[in-house]
Design a protein around this motif. Structure first.
Motif, PDB file in Angstrom:
ATOM      1  N   VAL A   2       0.843  -1.194   0.000  1.00  0.00           N
ATOM      2  CA  VAL A   2       0.000   0.000   0.000  1.00  0.00           C
ATOM      3  C   VAL A   2       0.883   1.250   0.000  1.00  0.00           C
ATOM      4  CG1 VAL A   2      -1.713   1.321   1.309  1.00  0.00           C
ATOM      5  CG2 VAL A   2      -1.878  -1.171   1.218  1.00  0.00           C
ATOM      6  N   THR A   3       1.875   1.265   0.865  1.00  0.00           N
ATOM      7  CA  THR A   3       2.819   2.365   0.934  1.00  0.00           C
ATOM      8  C   THR A   3       4.072   1.879   1.667  1.00  0.00           C
ATOM      9  OG1 THR A   3       3.124   4.686   1.571  1.00  0.00           O
ATOM     10  CG2 THR A   3       1.903   3.315   3.096  1.00  0.00           C
ATOM     11  N   TYR A   4       5.148   2.645   1.556  1.00  0.00           N
ATOM     12  CA  TYR A   4       6.370   2.246   2.257  1.00  0.00           C
ATOM     13  C   TYR A   4       7.343   3.407   2.359  1.00  0.00           C
ATOM     14  CZ  TYR A   4       8.230   1.859  -2.500  1.00  0.00           C
ATOM     15  OH  TYR A   4       8.603   2.113  -3.780  1.00  0.00           O
ATOM     16  N   THR A   5       8.315   3.251   3.240  1.00  0.00           N
ATOM     17  CA  THR A   5       9.385   4.219   3.397  1.00  0.00           C
ATOM     18  C   THR A   5      10.702   3.489   3.227  1.00  0.00           C
ATOM     19  OG1 THR A   5       8.023   5.151   5.144  1.00  0.00           O
ATOM     20  CG2 THR A   5      10.216   6.049   4.903  1.00  0.00           C
ATOM     21  N   ASN A  35      -4.565  -3.767   7.054  1.00  0.00           N
ATOM     22  CA  ASN A  35      -3.209  -3.351   6.718  1.00  0.00           C
ATOM     23  C   ASN A  35      -2.243  -3.782   7.806  1.00  0.00           C
ATOM     24  OD1 ASN A  35      -4.051  -2.147   4.380  1.00  0.00           O
ATOM     25  ND2 ASN A  35      -4.049  -0.072   5.206  1.00  0.00           N
ATOM     26  N   SER A  69       2.133  -3.935   8.812  1.00  0.00           N
ATOM     27  CA  SER A  69       3.420  -3.357   8.438  1.00  0.00           C
ATOM     28  C   SER A  69       4.549  -4.319   8.743  1.00  0.00           C
ATOM     29  CB  SER A  69       3.633  -2.029   9.174  1.00  0.00           C
ATOM     30  OG  SER A  69       3.545  -2.221  10.553  1.00  0.00           O
ATOM     31  N   LEU A 121       4.136   0.248  -6.038  1.00  0.00           N
ATOM     32  CA  LEU A 121       2.942   0.051  -5.213  1.00  0.00           C
ATOM     33  C   LEU A 121       2.101  -1.064  -5.815  1.00  0.00           C
ATOM     34  CD1 LEU A 121       1.843   3.704  -4.348  1.00  0.00           C
ATOM     35  CD2 LEU A 121       3.232   2.123  -2.991  1.00  0.00           C
TER      36      LEU A 121
END
Ligand code: ZN
Length: 130
Positions: free
Chosen positions: A63-66, A94, A96, A110
């Motif tokens: 979905v998203t990441y750093t 969700n 992590s 993504l």
């Protein structure tokens, strides 16, 4: 008090046991069937505190990441990694985790398929692209 503590610890141990097999252990509210992470104490929909633990396959999509270039202790052999939030395929949740070997956004578009492969005591879920 001590009883509560030991219960919480065994829940964590169970979560880790499942993660090492590639599963995510989630809490399902017995009253309203709402699915939540195993770290919550009350259902966020009906405020019940009765749960059953349900294992889900630890596979999903990013979905998203750093991206982090300073790796934490225990991962010195990894040049960089991504802290990823991914949505499970089997339920609307969700989760992590830590994905080694990601240095640029091109490494991880993504929606990439991701799965849980292990659990690290300090850093949590260890992920892998598949
Ligand atoms: Zn509920």
């Amino acid at each position: 008090m001590s009883k509560l503590k030991s219960t919480k610890q065994s829940t964590r141990e169970l979560f880790i046991e499942h993660a090492k097999k590639g599963d995510i252990l989630l809490n399902q509210c017995i009253k309203c069937s709402n699915i939540m992470l195993e770290t919550v104490y009350y259902c966020d929909k009906c405020f019940s505190n009765s749960f059953r633990q349900v294992p889900y396959i630890g596979k999903g999509r990013v979905v998203t990441y750093t991206i982090q270039s300073v790796v934490p202790e225990g991962f010195e052999d990894v040049n960089s990694y991504a802290w990823v939030i991914f949505k499970l395929d089997d339920c609307d949740m969700n989760v992590s985790g830590f994905l080694p070997g990601i240095s640029t956004p091109a490494d991880l578009p993504l929606g990439s398929k991701i799965k849980v492969v292990d659990f690290h005591d300090k850093h949590g879920l260890i992920l892998q692209k598949y």
